[in-house]
Structure formats: C-alpha cells, structure tokens
Design an enzyme around this catalytic site. Structure first.
Site, PDB file in Angstrom:
ATOM      1  N   ASP A  30      56.639  87.700  19.980  1.00 30.77           N
ATOM      2  CA  ASP A  30      56.846  88.112  21.363  1.00 30.77           C
ATOM      3  C   ASP A  30      58.130  88.943  21.431  1.00 30.77           C
ATOM      4  O   ASP A  30      59.224  88.427  21.178  1.00 30.77           O
ATOM      5  CB  ASP A  30      56.966  86.862  22.250  1.00 30.77           C
ATOM      6  CG  ASP A  30      56.809  87.167  23.723  1.00 30.77           C
ATOM      7  OD1 ASP A  30      56.607  88.340  24.069  1.00 30.77           O
ATOM      8  OD2 ASP A  30      56.881  86.228  24.531  1.00 30.77           O
ATOM      9  N   ASP A  31      57.991  90.230  21.738  1.00 30.21           N
ATOM     10  CA  ASP A  31      59.150  91.134  21.901  1.00 30.21           C
ATOM     11  C   ASP A  31      59.834  91.501  20.593  1.00 30.21           C
ATOM     12  O   ASP A  31      60.976  91.971  20.603  1.00 30.21           O
ATOM     13  CB  ASP A  31      60.210  90.526  22.834  1.00 30.21           C
ATOM     14  CG  ASP A  31      59.814  90.539  24.298  1.00 30.21           C
ATOM     15  OD1 ASP A  31      58.618  90.702  24.578  1.00 30.21           O
ATOM     16  OD2 ASP A  31      60.698  90.372  25.156  1.00 30.21           O
ATOM     17  N   CYS A  70      53.921  92.359  27.824  1.00 28.56           N
ATOM     18  CA  CYS A  70      53.106  91.313  27.220  1.00 28.56           C
ATOM     19  C   CYS A  70      51.747  91.101  27.881  1.00 28.56           C
ATOM     20  O   CYS A  70      50.724  91.081  27.196  1.00 28.56           O
ATOM     21  CB  CYS A  70      53.881  90.000  27.178  1.00 28.56           C
ATOM     22  SG  CYS A  70      54.755  89.592  28.678  1.00 28.56           S
ATOM     23  N   LYS A 129      51.905  80.979  23.296  1.00 24.31           N
ATOM     24  CA  LYS A 129      51.938  81.668  24.579  1.00 24.31           C
ATOM     25  C   LYS A 129      50.567  82.224  24.958  1.00 24.31           C
ATOM     26  O   LYS A 129      49.871  82.804  24.133  1.00 24.31           O
ATOM     27  CB  LYS A 129      52.962  82.804  24.501  1.00 24.31           C
ATOM     28  CG  LYS A 129      52.961  83.763  25.676  1.00 24.31           C
ATOM     29  CD  LYS A 129      54.046  84.813  25.532  1.00 24.31           C
ATOM     30  CE  LYS A 129      53.940  85.878  26.613  1.00 24.31           C
ATOM     31  NZ  LYS A 129      55.065  86.825  26.588  1.00 24.31           N
ATOM     32  N   HIS A 131      49.832  83.613  28.859  1.00 28.61           N
ATOM     33  CA  HIS A 131      50.260  84.646  29.819  1.00 28.61           C
ATOM     34  C   HIS A 131      49.124  85.544  30.280  1.00 28.61           C
ATOM     35  O   HIS A 131      49.303  86.743  30.495  1.00 28.61           O
ATOM     36  CB  HIS A 131      51.402  85.478  29.234  1.00 28.61           C
ATOM     37  CG  HIS A 131      52.336  85.995  30.288  1.00 28.61           C
ATOM     38  ND1 HIS A 131      53.419  86.809  30.023  1.00 28.61           N
ATOM     39  CD2 HIS A 131      52.348  85.821  31.642  1.00 28.61           C
ATOM     40  CE1 HIS A 131      54.047  87.114  31.134  1.00 28.61           C
ATOM     41  NE2 HIS A 131      53.423  86.518  32.140  1.00 28.61           N
ATOM     42  N   ASP A 337      53.618  91.860  20.169  1.00 28.19           N
ATOM     43  CA  ASP A 337      52.835  92.348  21.309  1.00 28.19           C
ATOM     44  C   ASP A 337      53.299  93.711  21.798  1.00 28.19           C
ATOM     45  O   ASP A 337      52.545  94.447  22.431  1.00 28.19           O
ATOM     46  CB  ASP A 337      52.814  91.335  22.457  1.00 28.19           C
ATOM     47  CG  ASP A 337      54.206  90.894  22.904  1.00 28.19           C
ATOM     48  OD1 ASP A 337      55.211  91.298  22.290  1.00 28.19           O
ATOM     49  OD2 ASP A 337      54.281  90.120  23.886  1.00 28.19           O
ATOM     50  N   HIS A 338      54.539  94.076  21.522  1.00 26.28           N
ATOM     51  CA  HIS A 338      55.085  95.400  21.873  1.00 26.28           C
ATOM     52  C   HIS A 338      56.468  95.518  21.252  1.00 26.28           C
ATOM     53  O   HIS A 338      56.889  94.641  20.491  1.00 26.28           O
ATOM     54  CB  HIS A 338      55.147  95.597  23.399  1.00 26.28           C
ATOM     55  CG  HIS A 338      55.792  94.460  24.126  1.00 26.28           C
ATOM     56  ND1 HIS A 338      57.134  94.189  24.049  1.00 26.28           N
ATOM     57  CD2 HIS A 338      55.262  93.511  24.929  1.00 26.28           C
ATOM     58  CE1 HIS A 338      57.409  93.121  24.774  1.00 26.28           C
ATOM     59  NE2 HIS A 338      56.298  92.676  25.315  1.00 26.28           N
TER      60      HIS A 338
END
Length: 577
Positions: A30-31, A70, A129, A131, A337-338
């Site tokens: 994540d991130d 996300c 996660k 989301h 995710d990015h």
C-alpha cells in the site's frame, strides 16, 4: 528405480505441475514507491526477500496502475477494468471511499478474479486491506463485502489505515475539510460567546431567543460533522473476520503479527490446493505501524523501517510456501497499488515513498511516479528466472492472467481491459498486447500512452497536469494531494508529448520543432481516445457525494450503536511468527 526412470518420473511431475491449476499468491503493498525496492534501484533500503523473488522470476519495469489512488486502483486490479467502467472513478475531490459506514463500493454486478477462480474450484482468501466498501442499505447487508465478491475467507480491514487510527494529532482523512469545519465551529462558538457577553453587559440589544437559536444551530452543525470525523478510529479502524467484527477499534500493535499469522495459516490449511491467496498489506501506508523489532533499523527513518518490515513479511509468507512444498506449483506476484506518497510528511520527516527517477507520485493520474509500480512474478519451471521485461503492462492484466491459469471463463458481456501476461512472461512473445493505455485521474483523462507496434518508440501525451505547490517542488505539499481538475491543474493544447523510451523521467517535452512526428503521433493518440470513449457506458457513481458520506445506519458496530467497541481477538499479544 534406474536413473532414466527417476528422470522420467521427475519430468512427468514437472509437466503435471506446469499443466495443472497452480496455487496463486498475490501480494500488494500500500503506497510503496517503485524506488523503495532494491531490485528497482534502491541501494539504501534492505528488501532482500522481494529482491530474491525478482531474481527467481520475472521483473517488469513498466508495470502501470490504472489509477493513482487505492480505491480505484484496487477496483481495476480486482475486475481487470478501468475504474471509470465500474463507477469507481470520481468527478469530485473525494477519489477514495471515506467511510466504512458509506454506501459506495465495488458494484455487485462486477465479476472479480476471485469469483472466477472460486467457480473453478479454488479456495479463495483476502488477508489485509479491502477498501472497496461494505454495505448498501443496512449495516449488515454486506453488499460490497469481499465474501460477496468471490472470496471464501476474509481477515483484515474493510477500510484502510489512516493517521486517525493511531492518534488525532496529524489528521489525514479529508484533512482540509476537517480544518474548515473546525474553523467554522470556532467562529460560531466565538460569535455566541460575544453575543452572550454583549447581552449580559448591555452592549448589544439582542434577544435571548436569537442567541439560543444561533447557539443551537451552531451546536447542531458541530455534531453533524464531529460525530463522524471525531470518531474515525471507531468507525473506520476496525478488524473483521469474514462478516464478524474482531476488534473495534483495532489494536494496531498486533496488526502485523495478525496479518502474517492469518496468511501462513491459510497456506497451511489449504496446502492441497488449489488456492488463491491475496495478501493486501497494510504496509506502507501512514501511520506506518511498525513493530519494535524493526524500529530504528533502517537508514530512512520510520518509513524505511516499515518497508523493511514488510519485506520481512513477504519472506515469511514465501517461507510458508516453501515449507509446504508448494513453491514449484505456486504462481507468485508482488506489486503496489500505486506510487509513493510524496506529500506524506510530519514536520521535516518524510513519511512517504520514493518513486525513483519518475516524476510525481500518489494522486497524480498522469505522471509516471504516481502509476508506475513494481511488478514481480515467480513460478519455477514455468517462468524464466532473473528476467527483466520492459514492455508496458498493467495491474489489470492480473485479472486475465489468473483467469487463464485457472481455466476460468471471463465475462463476455463487458469490456475487459487487462491482457493475459503469460505469453510475455514466458518469452513466447516479445511485445505487450497493450498498444494504448489511458491514465485517468478520477473521471478525468490526464494522459495516454502509445506503445507503437513494431517500433521502439513509446509515446506519452499529457492533456492535463497538476500544478505543484510550491512551484517546482514536484508535489502538492500545500494541499497534501494533487487535484484532478479545476484551478489546481493545467490543461495542455496541444498536449505535452514525451518519448518514454528515451526520456522515462518526462523531463523534456517534445514539440513540432524537435519531433518531426509530433502531429502524426498526437493525431493517432486522439483517435485512440475517441475509440476508447465509444466503449464507455454510463454507470452509477460509487464515489458520489451521497455514497461517500458517513451514514450511521450503515456503520458496522460490534456493540449497540453508538457504543461500538470490542476485542474478540483476545488481549494476549501475538508473537511474530
């Protein structure tokens, strides 16, 4: 048995392993910035397990997320479709789901890769996660829940980590709106206090009724927003096991060991396969929850500690695969995710990732730093080892790829934007199937990539770019995240054009004077945009203002609302595996 017989049996086993349905292990950070990983050029952060995964398999250098945030990026990953097709793009500044108690989420008519694999006999699980929303009309209808989208088992956060999960000192969820609401509340309170003093001292000729009415309106305004933003820790920071709330609020100090324990346990329970395990790490999103074992151990502060802990978790999960003898029959994938969050800072401390040579970061739909992510695959005996592929690929490609591996049937009534990566990964073809890739920021098309067939040229045209704050800093530090539209962006006509094959950092925009093919390239890209838009159909917007507002009647609660708190995991601290 003779040596030839043993060799024959070994070959038959290898063939059977390669032709039967493999287990599938997907890991998503994540991130995480592309430049945070050793095998992508970082020589100061230690990521030995991810690096070893790349050495044993295939590394993609041009792996692209379908969105720079996300919620939409993960929706595209799960469905193999651009977020705009499923209603998971946004026309407002709220580009992610803001509340577990909201009504937006991944539509029930979308078919995830988990659903396809489930139909093919796979046992499917999501650890970490989600989301992608929870409920639609009641607090327990679970319309957007992972178990309603093809996963047999879910353990993790229905929302995402935010600073409010740890403390309220550095608010993160819609921080600018919260600041405005606080300011308005203080102004109202000060006004009421001034009127009250004026009335009591005779300075103002104002009726008590007016003062009471104004005070009551101010109180109602305060309650209307503070009832949601003031209790983010209880509303959003919760832990679920399937449909049941395990912790509300979740105990962050146990999150790492709990996620790891659940992932390893799933592998052990389902070692006879086939299984799909999607480990969606809470790392490395702020507030960067890191165990004592890794605190202060990296050269890059708390963020570096968190990255190195996540790499360690990757290693333990891969160890579990090895321990059960599943390595040669498991298709393994790692990504983010990015891009990294450049604006994540506290005072002078950087709390977000590094995107290497690439411009921009999280939230920026066009610049490479926001969408170019790690992409690593391993399947011993099927995929070559220590291989690098520079072709354009997408996170959406995982959808088609795992469906192919499971012999699954993809939906025929909709556009699937992902492509099967297996021929490219195995070296059977040299070029990606993606000729054009469309880079959205919310619902706004910011850039288009053209991988010209039978040519080394890789063109990218930017129609809109964010205005950095302050100017020239490469990020939007004042607002905390760059916008997609309005006065915070610049529109380009003609578009900014780059040749990524010679300028991957997007430093030198081309012009008709410097590039003879400028007009031809722009014309071809614009024709592709028109063709792409003809494939879009109107769908309900899941991130609309109404869907993305907190609704008390949709709030998951393990007690009697609003007294929502519990700990079903137990008070004993789980030791790290």
């Amino acid at each position: 048995l003779s040596s030839p017989t043993i060799l024959l049996v070994s070959c038959l086993r290898t063939y059977a392993s390669s032709t039967s349905k493999p287990n599938i292990l997907l890991m998503m950070a994540d991130d995480l910035g592309l430049g945070d990983v050793g095998c992508y050029g970082n020589d100061t952060l230690r990521t030995p397990n991810i690096d070893q995964l790349a050495k044993e398999g295939v590394k993609l250098t041009q792996h692209i997320a379908a969105a720079p945030l996300c919620t939409p990026s993960r929706a595209a990953f799960l469905t193999g479709r651009y977020p705009i097709r499923s209603g998971m793009g946004s026309s407002t500044k709220q580009r992610i789901l803001y509340w577990t108690g909201g009504s937006g989420g991944l539509p029930t008519n979308e078919t995830t890769f988990a659903r396809i694999l489930q139909q093919q006999g796979y046992t499917t699980a999501l650890i970490g996660k989600w989301h992608q929303g929870m409920n639609c009309e009641s607090h327990s209808d679970h319309c957007h829940h992972p178990l309603n989208h093809g996963f047999d088992y879910f353990y993790g956060m229905p929302f995402t980590l935010v600073n409010e999960c740890q403390s309220t000192e550095n608010r993160q969820l819609n921080a600018l709106v919260q600041a405005k609401y606080w300011l308005y509340s203080q102004i109202i309170a000060l006004t009421v206090l001034t009127l009250l003093i004026g009335k009591l001292t005779g300075l103002f000729l104002v009726k008590w009724k007016a003062i009471i009415c104004f005070a009551l309106c101010g109180f109602l305004f305060f309650i209307s927003w503070f009832s949601s933003y003031g209790f983010v820790k209880y509303w959003n920071c919760i832990l679920l096991r399937n449909h049941d709330i395990s912790e509300q609020p979740m105990k962050l100090e146990k999150a790492t060991s709990n996620v790891l324990k659940e992932a390893v346990s799933f592998i052990e329970r389902n070692k006879h396969g086939p299984f799909l395990l999607f480990v969606s790490f809470l790392h490395v999103h702020t507030p960067l929850i890191t165990t004592e074992k890794f605190l202060g151990k990296s050269r890059h502060g708390l963020y570096g500690d968190n990255v190195e802990e996540m790499d360690w978790m990757v290693g333990r999960i891969l160890d579990a695969i090895d321990k059960e003898g599943l390595k040669n029959n498991t298709f393994t994938y790692f990504t983010s995710d990015h891009g990294g969050h450049l604006e994540a800072q506290k005072q002078n401390t950087q709390l977000g990732g590094w995107n290497g040579i690439y411009k921009g970061g999280k939230g920026m739909g066009g610049w490479e730093g926001g969408i170019r992510v790690p992409g690593i695959f391993r399947w011993p005996g099927v995929l070559p080892a220590d291989t690098v592929i520079n072709e354009p690929t997408s996170l959406m490609d995982i959808y088609h790829t795992v469906a192919h591996l499971a012999a699954g049937i993809m939906p025929q009534d909709r556009v699937i934007d992902g492509r099967n990566l297996m021929p490219l990964l195995q070296g059977k073809v040299q070029h990606s199937e993606h000729e054009f890739m469309f880079h959205y920021c919310g619902l706004y098309l910011h850039a288009v990539r053209w991988h010209q067939k039978d040519s080394a040229a890789l063109w990218k045209a930017h129609y809109t770019t964010p205005i950095f704050q302050p100017d020239g800093t490469g990020a939007c530090y004042r607002s905390g995240l760059c916008s997609c539209f309005g006065e915070d962006v610049t529109h380009h006509d003609p578009p900014l054009l780059f040749d990524l094959s010679s300028d991957p950092a997007e430093i030198k925009p081309l012009s008709p004077a410097t590039e003879p093919l400028f007009d031809t390239v722009i014309s071809r890209i614009e024709r592709a945009v028109q063709e792409h838009r003809q494939t879009l159909t109107p769908v309900p917007q899941q991130l609309s203002g109404y869907n993305n507002v907190w609704k008390p009647w949709l709030q998951p609660c393990c007690g009697t609302f609003p007294f929502c708190w519990c700990d079903k995991e137990g008070d004993s601290h789980q030791e790290l595996l």
